[in-house]
Design a protein around this motif. Structure first.
Motif, short mmCIF file in Angstrom:
data_model
loop_
_atom_site.label_atom_id
_atom_site.label_comp_id
_atom_site.label_asym_id
_atom_site.label_seq_id
_atom_site.Cartn_x
_atom_site.Cartn_y
_atom_site.Cartn_z
N GLN A 101 -0.57 -16.56 9.69
CA GLN A 101 -1.06 -17.92 9.93
C GLN A 101 -2.06 -18.25 10.60
N ILE A 102 -2.81 -17.12 10.98
CA ILE A 102 -4.14 -17.41 11.76
C ILE A 102 -5.35 -17.26 10.84
N LEU A 103 -5.21 -16.95 9.43
CA LEU A 103 -6.28 -17.10 8.70
C LEU A 103 -5.92 -18.21 7.44
N PRO A 104 -7.02 -18.58 7.04
CA PRO A 104 -6.82 -19.63 6.17
C PRO A 104 -6.55 -18.78 4.68
N VAL A 105 -5.58 -19.04 3.96
CA VAL A 105 -5.06 -18.28 2.68
C VAL A 105 -5.11 -19.56 1.53
N VAL A 106 -5.66 -19.05 0.41
CA VAL A 106 -5.69 -20.14 -0.68
C VAL A 106 -4.84 -19.27 -1.71
N ARG A 107 -3.71 -19.87 -2.27
CA ARG A 107 -2.92 -19.25 -3.30
C ARG A 107 -3.50 -19.89 -4.56
N LEU A 108 -3.79 -19.02 -5.72
CA LEU A 108 -4.13 -19.60 -6.82
C LEU A 108 -2.67 -19.68 -7.68
N LYS A 109 -2.54 -20.74 -8.21
CA LYS A 109 -1.12 -20.74 -8.98
C LYS A 109 -1.42 -21.05 -10.47
N THR A 127 1.69 -8.89 12.36
CA THR A 127 1.99 -10.40 12.33
C THR A 127 2.16 -10.94 13.74
N GLU A 128 3.12 -10.25 14.54
CA GLU A 128 3.34 -10.63 15.99
C GLU A 128 2.14 -10.40 16.92
N ARG A 129 1.44 -9.37 16.55
CA ARG A 129 0.18 -9.13 17.49
C ARG A 129 -0.74 -10.17 17.23
N LEU A 130 -0.90 -10.56 15.93
CA LEU A 130 -2.12 -11.66 15.69
C LEU A 130 -1.62 -12.91 16.06
N ARG A 131 -0.17 -13.33 16.03
CA ARG A 131 0.37 -14.43 16.38
C ARG A 131 0.12 -14.71 17.98
N ASN A 132 0.59 -13.85 18.77
CA ASN A 132 0.70 -13.88 20.08
C ASN A 132 0.75 -12.72 20.80
N SER A 137 0.81 -1.10 0.08
CA SER A 137 0.06 -0.14 0.07
C SER A 137 0.75 1.14 -0.07
N VAL A 138 0.35 2.19 -0.54
CA VAL A 138 1.18 3.76 -0.53
C VAL A 138 1.11 4.24 0.95
N GLY A 139 -0.10 3.82 1.91
CA GLY A 139 0.03 4.27 3.04
C GLY A 139 0.69 3.36 3.97
N PRO A 140 0.63 3.64 5.32
CA PRO A 140 1.47 2.77 6.22
C PRO A 140 1.19 1.55 6.48
N GLY A 141 1.86 0.60 6.60
CA GLY A 141 1.44 -0.88 6.91
C GLY A 141 1.71 -1.70 5.59
N ASN A 142 1.57 -3.14 5.93
CA ASN A 142 1.68 -4.14 4.92
C ASN A 142 0.51 -5.18 5.19
N ILE A 143 -0.51 -4.69 5.16
CA ILE A 143 -1.56 -5.34 5.59
C ILE A 143 -1.80 -7.03 4.96
N LEU A 144 -1.79 -7.16 3.71
CA LEU A 144 -2.04 -8.36 3.06
C LEU A 144 -0.81 -9.43 3.30
N THR A 145 0.37 -8.84 3.31
CA THR A 145 1.53 -9.75 3.81
C THR A 145 1.69 -10.12 5.23
N ASP A 146 1.26 -9.37 6.14
CA ASP A 146 1.23 -9.29 7.59
C ASP A 146 0.00 -10.47 7.92
N LEU A 147 -0.92 -10.51 7.23
CA LEU A 147 -2.01 -11.27 7.64
C LEU A 147 -1.63 -12.64 6.94
N ILE A 148 -1.26 -12.70 5.89
CA ILE A 148 -0.77 -14.15 5.21
C ILE A 148 0.40 -14.61 6.23
N ALA A 149 1.37 -13.74 6.75
CA ALA A 149 2.30 -14.35 7.53
C ALA A 149 1.82 -14.68 8.92
#
Length: 741
Positions: free
Chosen positions: A480-488, A718-723, A466-478
């Motif tokens: 590992q508390i959410l199901p992620v489906v990767r289309l390849k 990522t760390e906040r979501l993990r623990n 994102s242009v704004g602060p944060g790295n939401i999509l990357t952090d959510l995937i990293a």
């Protein structure tokens, strides 16, 4: 008929040395309450004829004697004018001058006839009577106690404005800046500046930190003054957020602020704790946050965990039967990855779907929505930008909105109307282009979701963040508390696209194949020659060969703003080539017919960062221009709101996120080496739907493909979501240790 404002055109000016001029304002030709810009006629004893004066002068009125500083300019359209750079009011001293001044409408409650009666009663003492003995006004026919009070109040207000403007200009602040400052702070302008002139850099577009620091010097604030030290730290933290960071480490923040302020970093140490105590900064261990970013990131973690932990309402769907029905109904064959994505979207509260171009993300969304339609499940579709929402709507056949409009931002109330107290009325929200969502927008979105709702985030993890602060999509995937489906899997139709094939080649670190059908490389070693080629492509070759419109269908991209093949220069040469005869806009580099982009969110006008349109109307008389955006929304801008606009014939790759164009022309030179990264090239190429033409060198392409080093962003989501518990213990212990040292 109202005369048009005689505004200067920099392309037609003969600029003279600055000089002084004094006289009486005879007539106001034009003035803008919003910008302070005015055109007037001045009678000066030094000149036989009336003089046209132009500039930003909030307090000037008819009948007023003024002392001006400025330059004579020779405008070919409007003739000789005096352009004001500074001014001060000089009270008229004659009975005639006083009467004209009071009767001009300056003071509420006094018209020409009333002015005549007042001046007849008090003569040259009139101003003194209004100022010091306003009760005596009641001796004048037609003035009672209430009206006398109104006159006194209006008089004081006008004198306050003049006093403020004199103060500002007396401290080295330009007329233009003075007008903006008064518009922002009103009668409190002097108080605000004396307390904290560094607020200017945050509150007023066009005044940088260095500009505010210069004003602070004029006001006598010392180099090592506490307010300067604190302002430097906060501004450096703000600049960190501009680079995408949610926080900065203490050492880095110290270095950045010391460089900004031109001092030793040792002087800054004592100001961290006071800033934390004031809650203008927040701390976790050695990490420092702006409060709103700390609230947003911790809020994302808490709200997302609550959303995930809330059970789903009962929903009976036999998935095998539903999937077969979708395939038959839509005449498609789903891949196993797509089947899994659809199942997960039905069964889970929150999920992420990620994949590159041609992997069927849209097919998954459409299939999922078709199943939910059969079960009468309510859903809402949104994307971060207007262009992305428009694409989503076209691809799904369902209404899609920007996230800002989904959450109903209210300029009047200064926030989103949809929140935890007034949640969205829906069972599911699907967000496309989720890689573009910053931490604040994500927090606002999560707060507006009802506890029972599902959330599906769809995006390409390999694009720029994102242009704004944060790295939401990357952090959510990293996390590992959410199901992620990767289309390849790349589908057959997409496999035929050279653009799609190249994007996937780049993504795995392979040099892409330029097939010369829809994916081209035109070798140009010299930046000047590259620019010439780009202009020729946009103006002639692409329109002639492919029938594409230069403004609507072709977008030039570059990794950087500066340099010969950068966005700034490309915009200048493309403007000259594509819109040479557009009517120029005074004191701006725009012309009627220019392609422009909104550079920051403007909630009052309901336009957002990245929105693109064309200047369709220029009204010099009202100092306004009209932009018609891609969604046919027409927006009026005062000339002084043009700071929010930039030429858009060329744009940075970052600004193109969330958009697609029939044709992309990409400038890619070795001189862009600082920005040549794999995810940037990947993002640029995936903006093109029909054609992508790279103008530059194969060396630059190779440099970008090989550089898979993604610029790190400081986030803790990522760390906040993990623990969260372990993190809390860690920082409590760290604070205890720090207090013992």
């Amino acid at each position: 008929m109202t005369e048009p404002p005689a505004t200067p055109d920099k392309g037609q000016l003969d600029i003279q040395p600055e000089e002084s001029l004094e006289g009486v304002v005879e007539r106001i030709v034009f003035e803008s309450d919003e910008t302070g810009f005015m055109v007037a006629r001045l009678q000066s004893e030094a000149h036989l004829e009336l003089i046209t004066i132009v500039g930003k002068t909030i307090a000037i009125t008819v009948g007023e004697t003024v002392r001006l500083k400025g330059r004579w300019i020779d405008n070919k359209k409007f003739g000789k004018q005096f352009e004001i750079t500074a001014y001060e009011s000089v009270m008229p001293a004659t009975v005639k001058g006083i009467e004209k001044y009071l009767g001009s409408g300056l003071v509420e409650g006094i018209g020409p006839k009333m002015a005549e009666r007042i001046v007849k009663a008090f003569g040259v003492e009139t101003f003194k009577i209004i100022e010091e003995q306003p009760h005596r006004l009641r001796n004048v026919s037609g003035i009672g106690k209430k009206r006398a009070g109104q006159i006194r109040e209006a008089w004081q207000s006008q004198r306050a404005i003049q006093s403020i403007m004199v103060f500002l200009q007396g401290h080295g602040i330009t007329t233009s800046q003075s007008a903006k400052i008064y518009q922002a702070y009103g009668d409190n302008a002097v108080t605000v500046l004396r307390r904290n002139p560094y607020r200017l850099a945050e509150d007023i577009v066009g005044i940088s930190f260095k500009g505010a620091d210069k004003i602070a010097r004029e006001l006598g604030i010392a180099v090592d003054a506490p307010e300067r030290m604190k302002a430097g730290l906060l501004h450096s933290l703000q600049m960190g957020s501009v680079q995408g960071h949610v926080f900065l480490e203490r050492d880095v923040l110290c270095i950045d602020a010391a460089e900004l302020l031109g001092i030793s970093g040792d002087l800054l140490g004592e100001y961290f704790d006071p800033l934390v105590a004031e809650d203008t900064m927040r701390r976790e261990g050695e990490r420092y946050f702006l409060p709103h970013l700390h609230i947003a990131e911790t809020g994302c973690s808490e709200t997302l965990k609550q959303l995930i932990s809330t059970p789903l309402p009962p929903l009976t769907i036999k998935m095998d039967i539903a999937l077969k029905w979708v395939e038959k109904h839509h005449k498609i064959e789903l891949s196993e990855e797509q089947r899994q994505a659809i199942r997960t979207g039905i069964e889970q509260k929150v999920m992420v779907i990620t994949g590159g171009p041609g992997t069927g993300k849209t097919t998954v969304i459409n299939s999922l929505l078709a199943i939910l339609d059969k079960k009468s499940i309510a859903y809402l579709l949104a994307a971060p930008t207007g262009r992305a929402a428009k694409r989503m709507e076209a691809a799904t056949g369902h209404e899609a909105r920007t996230i800002h409009r989904l959450l109903e931002f209210s300029p009047k109330d200064g926030g989103f109307q949809k929140n935890q107290n007034n949640p969205l009325c829906t069972d599911l929200v699907v967000i496309d282009e989720a890689s573009m969502i910053d931490v604040q927008l994500m927090h606002s979105l999560l707060r507006a979701l009802p506890p029972f709702a599902r959330l599906i985030l769809v995006g390409d993890i390999d694009q720029l963040p994102s242009v704004g602060p944060g790295n939401i999509l990357t952090d959510l995937i990293a996390s590992q508390i959410l199901p992620v489906v990767r289309l390849k899997t790349i589908f057959r139709q997409a496999e035929q696209s050279g653009i799609v094939a190249a994007a996937h080649q780049i993504n795995i670190g392979s040099y892409p194949v330029f097939n010369e059908e829809d994916f081209f490389l035109i070798e140009r070693d010299d930046p000047a020659q590259a620019v010439e080629t780009i202009v020729e492509l946009v103006t002639h070759r692409i329109p002639n060969k492919f029938g594409l419109d230069p403004l609507r269908d072709i977008q030039v991209l570059s990794p950087m703003r500066r340099g010969e093949a950068g966005v700034n220069n490309l915009n200048e040469v493309l403007q000259a080539a594509l819109n040479p005869n557009g009517a120029p806009i005074p004191r701006r580099n725009f012309r009627k017919g220019d392609k422009v982009m909104q550079l920051r969110n403007n909630y009052d006008l309901d336009v957002y960062n990245g929105d693109v349109g064309v200047i369709t109307l220029v009204e010099e008389e009202t100092s306004e221009l009209e932009v018609t955006f891609d969604d046919q929304q027409k927006v009026l801008y005062a000339f002084d709101q043009c700071d929010d606009l930039g030429l858009a014939y060329a744009a940075t790759v970052h600004k193109s996120q969330g958009s697609e164009y029939p044709c992309v022309v990409l400038a890619l030179m070795p001189q862009h080496y600082m920005m040549l990264q794999r995810n940037l090239l990947y993002t640029a190429i995936t903006r093109g739907k029909q054609r992508v033409i790279t103008v530059g060198t194969s060396k630059a392409v190779g440099m970008a493909v090989r550089n898979n080093k993604i610029l790190h962003r400081n986030t803790l989501l990522t760390e906040r979501l993990r623990n969260k518990l372990l993190m809390t213990i860690k920082y409590v212990l760290q604070d205890i240790i720090n207090s013992m040292i």
